[in-house]
Scaffold this motif. Structure first.
Motif, short mmCIF file in Angstrom:
data_model
loop_
_atom_site.label_atom_id
_atom_site.label_comp_id
_atom_site.label_asym_id
_atom_site.label_seq_id
_atom_site.Cartn_x
_atom_site.Cartn_y
_atom_site.Cartn_z
N GLN A 331 -24.03 -99.02 -57.54
CA GLN A 331 -24.22 -98.50 -55.97
C GLN A 331 -24.25 -97.21 -55.57
N ASP A 332 -24.69 -96.60 -54.64
CA ASP A 332 -24.87 -95.24 -54.75
C ASP A 332 -23.47 -94.93 -53.71
N VAL A 333 -22.92 -94.09 -53.70
CA VAL A 333 -21.18 -94.00 -53.53
C VAL A 333 -21.55 -92.97 -52.06
N PRO A 334 -21.12 -93.41 -50.89
CA PRO A 334 -21.39 -93.20 -49.69
C PRO A 334 -20.10 -91.62 -49.53
N GLU A 335 -20.39 -90.12 -48.76
CA GLU A 335 -19.18 -89.66 -48.74
C GLU A 335 -18.43 -90.52 -47.15
N SER A 336 -16.32 -90.37 -47.42
CA SER A 336 -15.94 -90.77 -46.74
C SER A 336 -15.04 -89.72 -46.35
N ASP A 337 -14.30 -89.16 -44.97
CA ASP A 337 -13.37 -88.40 -44.62
C ASP A 337 -12.20 -89.10 -45.79
N ALA A 338 -11.45 -87.82 -46.16
CA ALA A 338 -9.76 -88.16 -46.48
C ALA A 338 -9.03 -87.41 -46.00
N GLY A 339 -9.20 -86.41 -44.87
CA GLY A 339 -8.40 -85.39 -44.14
C GLY A 339 -9.33 -84.65 -43.32
N PRO A 340 -8.51 -83.68 -42.21
CA PRO A 340 -9.25 -82.64 -42.22
C PRO A 340 -10.34 -81.46 -42.61
N GLY A 341 -10.99 -81.91 -42.58
CA GLY A 341 -12.00 -81.37 -43.42
C GLY A 341 -12.50 -81.54 -44.46
N HIS A 342 -11.61 -82.59 -45.13
CA HIS A 342 -12.00 -83.15 -46.65
C HIS A 342 -12.88 -84.02 -46.31
N LYS A 343 -14.12 -84.46 -47.46
CA LYS A 343 -14.88 -85.19 -47.95
C LYS A 343 -15.04 -85.70 -49.07
N VAL A 344 -14.87 -87.03 -49.58
CA VAL A 344 -14.81 -87.11 -50.80
C VAL A 344 -16.31 -88.14 -51.06
N ARG A 345 -16.69 -88.26 -52.21
CA ARG A 345 -17.47 -89.52 -52.66
C ARG A 345 -16.88 -90.72 -53.78
N CYS A 346 -15.98 -90.79 -53.29
CA CYS A 346 -15.73 -91.87 -54.28
C CYS A 346 -15.42 -93.52 -53.72
N PHE A 347 -15.19 -94.62 -54.15
CA PHE A 347 -15.98 -95.62 -53.89
C PHE A 347 -13.72 -96.26 -54.08
N LEU A 348 -12.87 -94.55 -54.52
CA LEU A 348 -11.23 -95.49 -54.04
C LEU A 348 -11.01 -94.91 -52.45
N TYR A 349 -12.18 -94.28 -51.95
CA TYR A 349 -11.62 -93.71 -50.44
C TYR A 349 -12.61 -94.60 -49.34
N SER A 350 -13.64 -95.40 -49.90
CA SER A 350 -14.82 -96.39 -48.97
C SER A 350 -14.90 -97.57 -49.13
N GLU A 351 -15.36 -98.20 -48.81
CA GLU A 351 -15.16 -99.86 -48.76
C GLU A 351 -16.66 -99.93 -49.13
N PRO A 352 -16.99 -100.14 -50.26
CA PRO A 352 -18.28 -100.49 -50.98
C PRO A 352 -19.71 -101.50 -50.29
N GLU A 353 -20.71 -101.34 -50.46
CA GLU A 353 -21.31 -102.01 -49.34
C GLU A 353 -21.60 -103.09 -49.45
N LYS A 354 -21.39 -104.19 -48.73
CA LYS A 354 -21.64 -106.33 -49.06
C LYS A 354 -22.98 -106.25 -49.17
N LYS A 355 -23.34 -106.60 -50.41
CA LYS A 355 -24.25 -107.42 -50.90
C LYS A 355 -24.47 -108.12 -51.54
N GLY A 356 -25.55 -108.96 -51.90
CA GLY A 356 -25.44 -110.92 -51.90
C GLY A 356 -25.01 -110.30 -53.90
N ASP A 357 -24.72 -109.62 -54.54
CA ASP A 357 -24.18 -109.19 -55.45
C ASP A 357 -23.33 -108.75 -56.07
N ASN A 358 -22.06 -108.81 -55.01
CA ASN A 358 -21.38 -108.00 -55.24
C ASN A 358 -19.80 -108.68 -55.69
N PRO A 359 -19.55 -108.22 -56.53
CA PRO A 359 -18.42 -109.10 -56.82
C PRO A 359 -17.55 -109.63 -56.11
#
Length: 361
Positions: A331-359
């Motif tokens: 799935q596509d990666v959402p943008e997450s907050d990693a600190g003041p003014g700090h944005k990152v697009r990585c699943f290491l810092y955000s939860e993946p969306e819950k889908k039926g085929d999610n392992p």
């Protein structure tokens, strides 16, 4: 429903929302820029970094509507010049919302965009020898922009061109004004390009690798000149580069681009001190260190994939040593907050969306 324009009195000179630039081919759509958000305040510099082919220059050209005719562009590009409305073209005043303009509402070859291009937004191109016409004098090429946007008087335009050449440090400017590009050194041609770009005092300057092929002494002089003129004119700068050393010297904020997406954004000190995205970490590790122990330089394995008909997934997945199988490639990666003014697009810092085929379910 029409999107809202920036708030009145905002300090943002540029605000880009969900900008996409695609090139249709027989094999499918090449998505060079895949939905990015950017903002630059007046008097500040945003560095757009990433390896070759990630979409940096396409982004810069899209802001000036210089993309090829077959390109498909969508999103919003809001420019706030910060000038008195009386100084602006009447067509721009008529389309203004709270002193801002969505540049994508204008035709690339229309009169409104021609007023913006070179007047309100200027660009320093990557290679001055190919950007300058060999058939016209340096003075005539600088004056052309001035005559289009500032005055119709050739004597006054020549005076402004002469002043700009002197301000960018070109010696004996009176004589140099009537010389041709081949009579200038690489550093002098770059200074002439800067003089041309700044001759109409733009609200936004796009500098696309402005120090490429310059020796370190001239490079330092060009960077110092840009900072000085930025302070005097209060303009915003979008600095496109892959040189992290230049970024550390010039930028206030950094946006790291990979495969047409912004994967990390942060103030410059924060990004160098605390990079989050695996790609950004790889870039930092690849910087040569003075006095380091001998050995091979660190590198990021693999190459940037072709952005052709790619499914929703992390663009860095195939090269990432920290990838999560079954998540990053699903799935596509959402943008997450990693600190003041700090944005990152990585699943290491955000939860993946819950889908039926999610392992993980």
């Amino acid at each position: 429903m029409r999107a809202a324009s920036p708030l009145p009195g905002a300090r943002k000179a540029l605000e880009v929302r969900n900008l996409r630039v695609g090139f249709p081919t027989e094999e499918g759509m090449v998505q060079a820029v895949g939905g990015i958000d950017l903002e630059i305040e007046r008097g500040r510099t945003l560095a757009l970094v990433g390896e070759s082919g990630c979409g940096k220059s396409v982004t810069g050209r899209a802001l000036m509507a210089l993309q090829p005719k077959h390109a498909e562009v969508s999103g919003e590009i809001w420019l706030t010049p910060g000038r008195q409305e009386a100084q602006l073209d009447r067509r721009l005043r008529a389309s203004s919302e709270n002193g801002s303009f969505n540049l994508l509402q204008f035709k690339p070859g229309g009169k409104e965009m021609r007023h913006v291009r070179g007047g309100l937004i200027s660009m320093i191109f990557q290679e001055p020898m190919t950007a300058l016409s060999p058939l016209h004098t340096i003075g005539d090429q600088i004056m052309e922009n001035i005559l289009l946007h500032r005055t119709k008087n050739r004597k006054e335009a020549r005076s402004i061109a002469l002043e700009m050449m002197e301000r960018v440090g070109i010696g004996n400017a009176q004589r140099r004004l009537d010389q041709y590009p081949h009579e200038f050194s690489g550093g002098m041609r770059q200074r002439a390009m800067i003089a041309m770009a700044l001759s109409c005092q733009p609200a936004l300057l796009i500098a696309d690798e402005p120090t490429t092929a310059l020796d370190v002494t001239i490079q330092a002089q060009v960077l110092e000149l840009m900072k000085q003129l930025q302070h005097e004119l209060g303009m915003a700068i979008l600095f496109i580069t892959h040189d992290l050393g230049v970024v550390a010297e010039t930028a206030d904020e950094v946006a790291v681009m990979y495969l047409g997406r912004i994967v990390e954004r942060a103030p410059v000190r924060e990004l160098f001190r605390n990079p989050k995205h695996p790609y950004t970490k790889g870039l930092m590790r690849s910087i040569p260190r003075i006095g380091g122990v001998g050995g091979r330089l660190a590198s990021i394995e693999g190459t940037v994939p072709l952005p052709l008909n790619r499914p929703p997934m992390c663009g860095f997945y195939e090269r990432c040593s920290e990838r999560i199988e079954g998540v990053c490639n699903r799935q596509d990666v959402p943008e997450s907050d990693a600190g003041p003014g700090h944005k990152v697009r990585c699943f290491l810092y955000s939860e993946p969306e819950k889908k039926g085929d999610n392992p993980h379910e």
